[in-house]
Design an enzyme around this catalytic site. Structure first.
Site, mmCIF file in Angstrom:
data_model
loop_
_atom_site.group_PDB
_atom_site.id
_atom_site.type_symbol
_atom_site.label_atom_id
_atom_site.label_comp_id
_atom_site.label_asym_id
_atom_site.label_seq_id
_atom_site.Cartn_x
_atom_site.Cartn_y
_atom_site.Cartn_z
ATOM 1 N N ARG A 108 42.744 37.322 41.052
ATOM 2 C CA ARG A 108 41.573 36.848 41.621
ATOM 3 C C ARG A 108 41.210 35.395 40.983
ATOM 4 O O ARG A 108 40.497 34.626 41.210
ATOM 5 C CB ARG A 108 40.546 37.618 41.541
ATOM 6 N N ARG A 159 44.094 27.169 35.138
ATOM 7 C CA ARG A 159 44.199 25.553 35.430
ATOM 8 C C ARG A 159 44.918 24.912 34.424
ATOM 9 O O ARG A 159 44.380 25.260 33.237
ATOM 10 C CB ARG A 159 42.979 25.186 36.065
ATOM 11 N N ARG A 214 33.874 52.049 39.918
ATOM 12 C CA ARG A 214 33.203 51.496 38.690
ATOM 13 C C ARG A 214 31.985 51.312 39.294
ATOM 14 O O ARG A 214 31.590 50.569 40.359
ATOM 15 C CB ARG A 214 33.828 50.167 38.294
ATOM 16 N N ARG A 237 28.434 41.102 30.798
ATOM 17 C CA ARG A 237 27.997 39.566 31.101
ATOM 18 C C ARG A 237 26.491 39.696 31.063
ATOM 19 O O ARG A 237 25.889 40.730 31.109
ATOM 20 C CB ARG A 237 28.557 39.060 32.358
ATOM 21 N N GLU A 265 24.436 43.124 32.036
ATOM 22 C CA GLU A 265 25.242 44.067 32.805
ATOM 23 C C GLU A 265 26.171 44.838 31.986
ATOM 24 O O GLU A 265 26.924 44.489 31.285
ATOM 25 C CB GLU A 265 26.126 43.078 33.814
ATOM 26 N N TYR A 315 38.266 45.767 47.296
ATOM 27 C CA TYR A 315 37.650 44.929 46.492
ATOM 28 C C TYR A 315 37.234 43.695 47.297
ATOM 29 O O TYR A 315 37.770 42.430 46.883
ATOM 30 C CB TYR A 315 38.578 44.648 45.396
ATOM 31 N N ASP A 363 35.282 40.458 48.857
ATOM 32 C CA ASP A 363 33.972 39.640 48.654
ATOM 33 C C ASP A 363 32.888 39.530 49.896
ATOM 34 O O ASP A 363 33.329 40.147 51.021
ATOM 35 C CB ASP A 363 34.352 38.129 48.346
HETATM 36 N N1 UDP Z 1 38.204 38.980 33.841
HETATM 37 C C1 UDP Z 1 38.488 38.671 32.601
HETATM 38 N N2 UDP Z 1 37.546 37.927 31.904
HETATM 39 C C2 UDP Z 1 36.502 37.423 32.487
HETATM 40 C C3 UDP Z 1 36.442 37.197 33.863
HETATM 41 C C4 UDP Z 1 37.052 38.287 34.549
HETATM 42 O O1 UDP Z 1 39.412 39.384 32.175
HETATM 43 O O2 UDP Z 1 35.754 36.546 31.373
HETATM 44 C C5 UDP Z 1 39.096 39.683 34.811
HETATM 45 C C6 UDP Z 1 38.538 41.158 34.760
HETATM 46 O O3 UDP Z 1 39.619 42.022 34.833
HETATM 47 C C7 UDP Z 1 37.794 41.164 36.141
HETATM 48 C C8 UDP Z 1 38.554 40.212 36.976
HETATM 49 O O4 UDP Z 1 39.058 39.117 36.148
HETATM 50 O O5 UDP Z 1 37.562 42.278 36.730
HETATM 51 C C9 UDP Z 1 37.924 39.759 38.337
HETATM 52 O O6 UDP Z 1 36.835 39.034 37.699
HETATM 53 P P1 UDP Z 1 35.450 38.517 38.903
HETATM 54 O O7 UDP Z 1 34.936 37.447 38.186
HETATM 55 O O8 UDP Z 1 36.443 38.168 40.105
HETATM 56 O O9 UDP Z 1 34.928 39.720 39.061
HETATM 57 P P2 UDP Z 1 33.227 40.112 39.655
HETATM 58 O O10 UDP Z 1 32.739 38.846 39.942
HETATM 59 O O11 UDP Z 1 33.643 40.264 41.152
HETATM 60 O O12 UDP Z 1 32.596 41.149 39.077
#
Ligand code: UDP
Length: 372
Positions: A173, A177, A250, A281, A304, A350, A352
């Site tokens: 996901r 870059r 989760r 976060r 969170e 999962y 969006d």
């Molecule tokens: N992830 C990570 N570090 C970060 C952000 C995301 O390792 O700082 C990984 C983590 O495994 C997460 C996945 O990337 O479950 C997808 O993150 P996303 O932000 O897409 O999750 P959402 O916003 O849907 O909770």
């Protein structure tokens, strides 16, 4: 007892889109919602006395590349010009996320140019043929050091399990870059609905009766007898009484706090990468609406925390056992006539928001064509 062509269970995006499409096609529709409010986990409301719109179940950024989905959603709202950027804190320093040139240069104390990144990271990568899980995939993409700093701790906190037990797809996901581009999403269309998400769902369902506080499963024979077709958007394992066992979910606990300061963290989402910090976060909601005037000297934040709670499902864990279970439930669902299963919970995907909307449009179209 009034009969309906469709009874839709749940008012998240999948359910609302399906109901809207069926009603627009002239079918009679009733919607049942277990909670006291519309919108599932997309529900938003203003925090009193602040003019700050709170995403009650966590920050939701709308983004899509799909023209049809964009044309559809913009029938119900306009969007602001918010572009999502995420920062992550590791060992008390702040880095851009997803991993990009800024993250790599800052982490290694270098000043690489884009053309130098590939060779630099290639030397860090470990050769893993056909990565089988999240850890292998991440290490094969960015190497072990970046993985351990920015991905391992965060992922363990978010999923509560070893990244070696999670599917590689979760990490794909996130892009990696070699440029300074630190945008979280690449999509052509992106933004936050100017009045939040709740008015979108209300407008979708404006011609459809909604009964709140109704637990469909507690009275399923009654509801099924009143519907030509049931559209079920709750957890698929629960629908079948957990006959084959429980799928793992989760969940998230958000601690919301009103602060008497103008700006707590200067950005909408700050991740905390280290396993020693208990939350994943912090959301600061006013930063989603730079176009709005908020009450001066106030801000609302949400810390969170991630936890296992199958009763408040957010994210399908999708481990090996889950995939075996899901195949069994999918087979049962295929044999269940007169019921459409859809959305993040019923498909155990999962999704969006734009994907839930896309799935809703597609399944409604199929059902409406088949029904006449
Ligand atoms: N992830 C990570 N570090 C970060 C952000 C995301 O390792 O700082 C990984 C983590 O495994 C997460 C996945 O990337 O479950 C997808 O993150 P996303 O932000 O897409 O999750 P959402 O916003 O849907 O909770």
């Amino acid at each position: 007892m009034k009969q309906y062509d469709y009874i839709v269970v749940g008012t998240g995006f999948f359910g609302a889109v399906f109901a809207q499409q069926a009603a627009e096609a002239g079918r009679s529709v009733l919607v049942l919602e277990k909670r006291r409010h519309i919108g599932g986990n997309c529900y938003t409301k203003d925090y009193e006395g602040t003019n700050i719109n709170v995403h009650v179940y966590g920050t939701h950024i709308f983004h899509t590349n799909n023209e049809e989905i964009w044309a559809y959603i913009t029938r119900f709202t306009s969007f602001n010009r918010y572009q999502h950027r995420v920062l992550t804190t590791h060992e008390n320093r702040v880095y851009p996320m997803p991993i990009c040139l800024g993250t790599i240069n800052q982490f290694y104390g270098l000043n690489l140019r884009p053309g130098e990144v590939e060779a630099f990271i290639a030397a860090k990568r470990e050769k893993i043929q056909d990565p089988q899980n999240l850890e292998e995939k991440a290490i094969s993409l960015v190497g072990r050091e970046l993985y351990e700093a920015f991905i391992k701790g965060y992922t363990m906190k978010q999923w509560g399990t070893d990244p070696r037990r999670l599917p590689a797809s979760i990490i794909t996901r996130l892009p990696v870059r070699s440029s300074w581009n630190d945008a979280y999403f690449d999509d052509k269309y992106q933004g936050i609905p100017v009045e939040g998400y709740t008015p979108i769902l209300e407008r979708m369902l404006k011609d459809v009766p909604v009964e709140y506080g109704v637990d469909f499963l507690a009275d399923r024979d009654h509801w099924r007898s009143r519907a030509g077709t049931v559209v079920y958007t709750g957890p698929i394992d629960e629908y079948f009484g957990f006959a084959h066992g429980r799928l793992q979910w989760r969940s998230v606990r958000l601690e919301t706090e009103l602060l008497s300061e103008e700006d707590f963290q200067g950005t909408s989402v700050m991740n905390y990468a280290d396993s020693g910090v208990p939350f994943t976060r912090i959301h600061e909601l006013k930063h989603l609406h730079l176009e709005k005037k908020h009450t001066a000297g106030k801000t609302v934040i949400m810390r969170e925390f991630s936890l296992i709670d199958n009763n408040h499902p957010y994210y399908p864990v999708n481990g090996e056992d889950d995939r075996v279970l899901l195949a069994k439930y999918t087979e049962l669902a295929a044999r269940e006539s007169g019921v459409v299963f859809g959305g993040r919970l019923a498909e155990y995907k999962y999704y969006d928001m734009h994907q839930a909307i896309g799935s809703g449009l597609q399944k409604a179209r199929k059902s409406l064509l088949g029904a006449k």
